[in-house]
Design an enzyme around this catalytic site. Structure first.
Site, PDB file in Angstrom:
ATOM      1  N   ARG A 124       0.880  -1.513  -0.287  1.00  0.00           N
ATOM      2  CA  ARG A 124      -0.114  -0.116  -0.345  1.00  0.00           C
ATOM      3  C   ARG A 124       0.803   0.799  -0.041  1.00  0.00           C
ATOM      4  NH1 ARG A 124      -3.859  -0.102   4.687  1.00  0.00           N
ATOM      5  NH2 ARG A 124      -5.016  -1.757   3.619  1.00  0.00           N
ATOM      6  N   CYS A 162     -14.387  -1.940   4.769  1.00  0.00           N
ATOM      7  CA  CYS A 162     -13.751  -1.250   4.788  1.00  0.00           C
ATOM      8  C   CYS A 162     -13.821  -0.649   3.481  1.00  0.00           C
ATOM      9  CB  CYS A 162     -12.393  -2.351   3.876  1.00  0.00           C
ATOM     10  SG  CYS A 162     -11.289  -3.242   5.190  1.00  0.00           S
ATOM     11  N   CYS A 186     -15.569  -3.644  -1.084  1.00  0.00           N
ATOM     12  CA  CYS A 186     -14.040  -4.262  -0.640  1.00  0.00           C
ATOM     13  C   CYS A 186     -13.034  -5.030  -0.995  1.00  0.00           C
ATOM     14  CB  CYS A 186     -14.056  -4.043   1.016  1.00  0.00           C
ATOM     15  SG  CYS A 186     -14.372  -6.807   1.204  1.00  0.00           S
ATOM     16  N   ARG A 198      -2.574   7.310   8.917  1.00  0.00           N
ATOM     17  CA  ARG A 198      -2.399   6.126   7.805  1.00  0.00           C
ATOM     18  C   ARG A 198      -2.839   7.224   6.999  1.00  0.00           C
ATOM     19  NH1 ARG A 198      -4.586   0.312   8.155  1.00  0.00           N
ATOM     20  NH2 ARG A 198      -3.629  -0.321   9.975  1.00  0.00           N
ATOM     21  N   LYS A 214      -6.504   6.777  11.859  1.00  0.00           N
ATOM     22  CA  LYS A 214      -7.177   8.036  10.668  1.00  0.00           C
ATOM     23  C   LYS A 214      -8.222   9.676  10.922  1.00  0.00           C
ATOM     24  CE  LYS A 214      -8.277   4.094   8.374  1.00  0.00           C
ATOM     25  NZ  LYS A 214      -8.833   2.064   8.421  1.00  0.00           N
ATOM     26  N   CYS A 221     -16.216  -8.769   4.901  1.00  0.00           N
ATOM     27  CA  CYS A 221     -16.727  -9.406   6.391  1.00  0.00           C
ATOM     28  C   CYS A 221     -16.778  -7.633   7.405  1.00  0.00           C
ATOM     29  CB  CYS A 221     -15.363  -9.740   7.147  1.00  0.00           C
ATOM     30  SG  CYS A 221     -14.315  -8.729   7.490  1.00  0.00           S
ATOM     31  N   LYS A 223      -4.468   1.513  14.595  1.00  0.00           N
ATOM     32  CA  LYS A 223      -4.830   2.474  13.623  1.00  0.00           C
ATOM     33  C   LYS A 223      -5.221   4.272  14.168  1.00  0.00           C
ATOM     34  CE  LYS A 223      -6.483  -0.583  11.477  1.00  0.00           C
ATOM     35  NZ  LYS A 223      -7.526  -1.660   9.936  1.00  0.00           N
ATOM     36  N   CYS A 232      -7.188 -10.689   0.754  1.00  0.00           N
ATOM     37  CA  CYS A 232      -7.904 -10.976   1.936  1.00  0.00           C
ATOM     38  C   CYS A 232      -7.766 -11.836   2.699  1.00  0.00           C
ATOM     39  CB  CYS A 232      -9.265  -9.747   1.783  1.00  0.00           C
ATOM     40  SG  CYS A 232      -9.589  -8.944   4.346  1.00  0.00           S
TER      41      CYS A 232
HETATM   42 FE1  SRM Z   1      -9.458  -2.607   6.444  1.00  0.00          FE
HETATM   43  C1  SRM Z   1      -8.199  -5.274   7.603  1.00  0.00           C
HETATM   44  C2  SRM Z   1      -8.048  -2.897   3.052  1.00  0.00           C
HETATM   45  C3  SRM Z   1      -9.944   1.157   3.995  1.00  0.00           C
HETATM   46  C4  SRM Z   1     -11.136  -1.310   8.522  1.00  0.00           C
HETATM   47  N1  SRM Z   1      -8.393  -4.131   5.475  1.00  0.00           N
HETATM   48  C5  SRM Z   1      -8.132  -4.816   6.201  1.00  0.00           C
HETATM   49  C6  SRM Z   1      -7.129  -6.188   5.641  1.00  0.00           C
HETATM   50  C7  SRM Z   1      -5.758  -5.391   5.555  1.00  0.00           C
HETATM   51  C8  SRM Z   1      -7.274  -7.192   5.763  1.00  0.00           C
HETATM   52  C9  SRM Z   1      -6.262  -7.027   7.108  1.00  0.00           C
HETATM   53  O1  SRM Z   1      -6.158  -6.966   8.443  1.00  0.00           O
HETATM   54  O2  SRM Z   1      -5.321  -8.836   7.480  1.00  0.00           O
HETATM   55  C10 SRM Z   1      -7.701  -5.393   3.895  1.00  0.00           C
HETATM   56  C11 SRM Z   1      -6.928  -6.090   3.034  1.00  0.00           C
HETATM   57  C12 SRM Z   1      -6.833  -6.609   1.587  1.00  0.00           C
HETATM   58  C13 SRM Z   1      -6.693  -6.846   0.271  1.00  0.00           C
HETATM   59  O3  SRM Z   1      -6.314  -7.763  -0.009  1.00  0.00           O
HETATM   60  O4  SRM Z   1      -6.498  -5.865  -0.051  1.00  0.00           O
HETATM   61  C14 SRM Z   1      -8.126  -4.121   4.461  1.00  0.00           C
HETATM   62  N2  SRM Z   1      -8.993  -1.603   3.804  1.00  0.00           N
HETATM   63  C15 SRM Z   1      -8.408  -2.440   3.273  1.00  0.00           C
HETATM   64  C16 SRM Z   1      -9.122  -1.540   1.156  1.00  0.00           C
HETATM   65  C17 SRM Z   1      -7.513  -1.485   0.422  1.00  0.00           C
HETATM   66  C18 SRM Z   1     -10.752  -1.678   1.186  1.00  0.00           C
HETATM   67  C19 SRM Z   1     -11.081  -1.226   0.041  1.00  0.00           C
HETATM   68  O5  SRM Z   1     -11.709  -2.226  -0.789  1.00  0.00           O
HETATM   69  O6  SRM Z   1      -9.824  -0.132  -0.549  1.00  0.00           O
HETATM   70  C20 SRM Z   1      -8.928  -0.024   2.110  1.00  0.00           C
HETATM   71  C21 SRM Z   1      -7.742   0.560   2.199  1.00  0.00           C
HETATM   72  C22 SRM Z   1      -7.615   2.217   2.543  1.00  0.00           C
HETATM   73  C23 SRM Z   1      -6.168   2.231   2.476  1.00  0.00           C
HETATM   74  O7  SRM Z   1      -5.600   3.069   1.497  1.00  0.00           O
HETATM   75  O8  SRM Z   1      -5.779   2.780   3.628  1.00  0.00           O
HETATM   76  C24 SRM Z   1      -9.504  -0.297   3.980  1.00  0.00           C
HETATM   77  N3  SRM Z   1     -10.082   0.363   6.184  1.00  0.00           N
HETATM   78  C25 SRM Z   1     -10.803   0.722   5.287  1.00  0.00           C
HETATM   79  C26 SRM Z   1     -11.654   1.627   6.071  1.00  0.00           C
HETATM   80  C27 SRM Z   1     -12.394   2.624   5.336  1.00  0.00           C
HETATM   81  C28 SRM Z   1     -11.502   3.865   5.527  1.00  0.00           C
HETATM   82  O9  SRM Z   1     -10.532   4.643   6.529  1.00  0.00           O
HETATM   83  O10 SRM Z   1     -12.554   5.610   5.751  1.00  0.00           O
HETATM   84  C29 SRM Z   1     -12.223   0.580   7.085  1.00  0.00           C
HETATM   85  C30 SRM Z   1     -12.844   1.287   8.191  1.00  0.00           C
HETATM   86  C31 SRM Z   1     -12.942   2.918   9.429  1.00  0.00           C
HETATM   87  C32 SRM Z   1     -11.905   2.290  10.359  1.00  0.00           C
HETATM   88  O11 SRM Z   1     -10.805   1.904  10.096  1.00  0.00           O
HETATM   89  O12 SRM Z   1     -12.487   2.097  10.899  1.00  0.00           O
HETATM   90  C33 SRM Z   1     -11.535   0.222   7.806  1.00  0.00           C
HETATM   91  N4  SRM Z   1      -9.558  -3.327   7.593  1.00  0.00           N
HETATM   92  C34 SRM Z   1     -10.047  -2.101   8.672  1.00  0.00           C
HETATM   93  C35 SRM Z   1     -10.447  -3.137  10.194  1.00  0.00           C
HETATM   94  C36 SRM Z   1     -11.002  -2.841  10.803  1.00  0.00           C
HETATM   95  C37 SRM Z   1     -10.523  -2.206  12.167  1.00  0.00           C
HETATM   96  C38 SRM Z   1     -11.568  -2.087  13.110  1.00  0.00           C
HETATM   97  O13 SRM Z   1     -11.318  -0.865  13.653  1.00  0.00           O
HETATM   98  O14 SRM Z   1     -11.991  -2.374  13.783  1.00  0.00           O
HETATM   99  C39 SRM Z   1      -9.460  -4.020   9.637  1.00  0.00           C
HETATM  100  C40 SRM Z   1      -9.296  -5.275  10.755  1.00  0.00           C
HETATM  101  C41 SRM Z   1      -7.904  -4.840  11.293  1.00  0.00           C
HETATM  102  O15 SRM Z   1      -7.087  -3.411  11.316  1.00  0.00           O
HETATM  103  O16 SRM Z   1      -7.757  -5.916  12.144  1.00  0.00           O
HETATM  104  C42 SRM Z   1      -8.756  -4.199   8.072  1.00  0.00           C
HETATM  105 FE1  SF4 Z   2     -11.211  -8.081   4.048  1.00  0.00          FE
HETATM  106 FE2  SF4 Z   2     -13.083  -7.715   5.466  1.00  0.00          FE
HETATM  107 FE3  SF4 Z   2     -11.510  -5.293   4.440  1.00  0.00          FE
HETATM  108 FE4  SF4 Z   2     -13.098  -6.470   3.021  1.00  0.00          FE
HETATM  109  S1  SF4 Z   2     -14.364  -5.296   5.027  1.00  0.00           S
HETATM  110  S2  SF4 Z   2     -10.887  -6.130   2.595  1.00  0.00           S
HETATM  111  S3  SF4 Z   2     -12.874  -8.766   3.823  1.00  0.00           S
HETATM  112  S4  SF4 Z   2     -11.091  -7.004   5.855  1.00  0.00           S
END
Ligand code: SRM
Ligand code: SF4
Length: 564
Positions: free
Chosen positions: A81, A489, A440, A150, A221, A485, A219, A446
């Site tokens: 990333r 995201c 997502c 981030r 944001k 899930c 994290k 993922c």
């Molecule tokens: Fe996310 C974890 C993809 C935006 C909440 N996210 C992940 C991981 C890294 C899976 C992992 O931990 O093993 C995913 C990688 C999948 C892959 O193969 O690409 C993943 N997140 C993404 C992306 C690529 C989704 C997308 O379709 O664009 C986004 C990358 C953003 C970036 O450039 O930094 C992405 N993730 C978000 C957002 C939206 C936002 O930030 O505006 C959220 C919700 C907002 C928030 O943070 O609460 C988000 N991602 C999570 C979470 C839940 C965090 C929590 O507080 O519980 C996880 C799981 C974790 O961190 O343990 C997670």
């Molecule tokens: Fe992976 Fe869940 Fe984020 Fe989708 S919402 S990219 S399944 S961690």
């Protein structure tokens, strides 16, 4: 008093519960170097250790495996990333990322929901060359993942002119200000050597000036917004900065805190939350106040339970007054009263528009943010040709879309021809519901995915398009967001319709968010099978078409009627 001590983190009481495994790891290797360099150099190792996968995140890398291939054994691949505040890059940078994705990744560029690019499918043997290549374009991957601040989101539209550029500059300055100081990133990825701080002891003693030895509990944001647009979904960030413009001039920001989406199924102690408005800060006060907000999280966040470690839980449990007082004490800034603001939309700007400076920009709808070539649509090639020939600035949007900016008006027609020649689908050819909706990444990369999201998106949105046509409202815009899930995201909990993966082919159905990102939706069905969605959408949209008030959107109707 030194900078570190002045931030107060050494004086805070330790968490009463025992620290999580991640906390112990960070403490043992505060430079975040772990054994990454050694494993990287070991050509026989096809993967990093579990401990190192945690450190790799801070370097912008996730070790994943192709889940489609699990039955025949795990094939390890890396996600990379890139850091890109506001999602803006130059044509030269875009072309190099495009090239690197062809040589080292899976020949796609994935626009993320936080305005940056991810490479998927990079083999360990290609990791070093890819990260080096990214850095040679003057971009970095540092701090795009891990327990740090981030990628910072910023309104994407070039149509907002000078204030937009000011926000971008402030976001970039903030990102640099809050960047971790570890020398490990440079030594591993740029110099290609193991980190050598002269002695083991010294490495263990490394203390990041802001983050300390154990970084943040989780994290963090930041997102900027410029009303009336809320394209960044600012209230879903740990800290939001809502720009206040008076007489054309940026006078400051309403600071919000405590937003976040992530939750876990069957764990009501975890929940999505929208940020609270805390107060007003001037542009000059921004960095000190932002720093104070980060240190509140650093010092009070839960370090024993990572599922409870986001800032939102502090806000939910200790309240706005407590948070404001802590921020004021730490920053020395008395926050002003929040100024009035109103959001009207979260949409990206699609199609051709004129910038305030007279040049043009084109907003393209990129299905699920995946820039790739298919048999019928050579989008990746088309963009390469366009960027080579017309040299536009590239902007990635929080809606996983793309904007080509700074185009000379006389090039509009020729640029459109190039896109059409490659079969690229132009925004006017995409239905309103499809353009407004996102998914997502989910499977196959993922590791946390429970159900399909990106790959199921065309089918799921197809169901919605058919049902809207059957209900007699084919052009209706409804924001649908799918996540594989409950981590959310794609920010599904603020969508008009949210589909959240529960198990293969099964989703939770959320309804009732609005078009401005200011209301959480609610669970309408706890489980629905994908093949039940056509019937469910048909029933809902038919009722909506009959019962809606003039101009009422689906999310507002659902909120008014279904949860009354
Ligand atoms: Fe996310 C974890 C993809 C935006 C909440 N996210 C992940 C991981 C890294 C899976 C992992 O931990 O093993 C995913 C990688 C999948 C892959 O193969 O690409 C993943 N997140 C993404 C992306 C690529 C989704 C997308 O379709 O664009 C986004 C990358 C953003 C970036 O450039 O930094 C992405 N993730 C978000 C957002 C939206 C936002 O930030 O505006 C959220 C919700 C907002 C928030 O943070 O609460 C988000 N991602 C999570 C979470 C839940 C965090 C929590 O507080 O519980 C996880 C799981 C974790 O961190 O343990 C997670
Ligand atoms: Fe992976 Fe869940 Fe984020 Fe989708 S919402 S990219 S399944 S961690």
């Amino acid at each position: 008093m030194g900078f570190v001590a002045s931030l107060g983190f050494m004086t805070q009481p330790a968490s009463p519960s025992s620290p999580s495994a991640n906390e112990l790891l960070k403490l043992a290797s505060p430079t975040l170097a772990g054994n990454i360099a050694a494993t990287l150099a070991d050509g026989t190792a096809e993967r990093f250790s579990d401990d190192d996968t945690q450190f790799l995140k801070f370097h912008g890398i996730y070790q994943e495996d192709d889940r489609d291939l699990r039955k025949t054994g795990k094939k390890y691949i890396m996600l990379i990333r890139i850091r890109m505040p506001g999602g803006v890059i130059s044509p030269a940078q875009y072309l190099e990322l495009d090239r690197l994705s062809d040589v080292y990744a899976n020949q796609t560029l994935r626009i993320t929901s936080r305005q940056t690019i991810q490479f998927h499918g990079v083999l360990k043997s290609n990791l070093g060359a890819t990260i080096k290549g990214i850095n040679e374009t003057l971009l970095t991957t540092l701090a795009t993942c891990g327990d740090v601040v981030r990628n910072i989101t910023v309104p994407a539209s070039p149509g907002i002119g000078a204030v937009g550029r000011e926000l971008l500059a402030q976001a970039n300055a903030l990102a640099d200000f809050l960047s971790p100081a570890t020398p490990a990133y440079h030594s591993i990825w740029i110099d290609g050597t193991e980190l050598n701080l002269k002695s083991e002891e010294k490495s263990k003693d490394f203390i990041d000036p802001l983050y300390g030895k154990t970084y943040l509990p989780r994290k963090f944001k930041f997102g900027f917004a410029l009303p009336p647009s809320n394209d960044t979904d600012v209230l879903t960030n740990d800290v939001g900065l809502i720009a206040i413009v008076e007489e054309g001039k940026l006078v400051g920001y309403n600071l919000t805190a405590g937003g976040g989406m992530g939750r876990s199924h069957n764990n009501p102690a975890t929940f999505p939350r929208l940020g609270d408005v805390i107060g007003f800060v001037t542009p000059e006060q921004l960095q000190q106040v932002a720093l104070a907000a980060v240190t509140v999280h650093r010092d009070f966040g839960d370090r024993s339970n990572r599922k409870h470690a986001r800032l939102k839980y502090l806000l939910a449990e200790r309240g706005v007054e407590w948070f404001r007082a802590e921020v004021e004490k730490r920053s020395g800034v008395t926050l002003g009263a929040a100024r009035p603001f109103q959001f009207t939309s979260v949409s990206d700007p699609f199609g051709w528009h004129t910038q305030p400076d007279g040049r043009k920009f084109l907003g393209l709808s990129v299905a699920t943010g995946r820039i790739k070539d298919t048999e019928s649509q050579k989008l990746k090639t088309a963009l390469r040709v366009v960027v080579e020939r017309f040299q536009p600035e590239i902007r990635f949007t929080p809606g996983n879309n793309l904007i080509l900016a700074n185009i000379a008006p006389e090039n509009e027609a020729a640029l459109t021809v190039v896109l059409k020649e490659h079969g690229a689908i132009l925004p006017e050819q995409v239905s309103a519901v499809r353009r407004a909706s996102t998914a997502c990444v989910s499977l196959p990369t993922c590791g946390l995915a429970l159900a399909e999201s990106e790959r199921a998106f065309p089918t799921l949105i197809g169901y919605a398009e058919t049902a809207l046509a059957e209900a007699g409202i084919p052009g209706e815009e409804i924001i649908i967001r799918t996540s594989g899930c409950p981590n959310g995201c794609s920010r599904p909990y603020v969508a008009e319709i949210g589909l959240v993966g529960k198990a293969p082919g099964k989703y939770q159905l959320y309804l009732g968010g609005n078009a401005t990102g200011t209301r959480l939706n609610r669970v309408y069905k706890d489980v629905i099978k994908a093949d039940e969605l056509p019937g469910e959408f048909r029933a809902l949209f038919t009722r909506f078409a009959q019962e809606r008030e003039a101009g009422e959107r689906f999310g507002d109707w659902a909120n008014r009627i279904l949860f009354a």
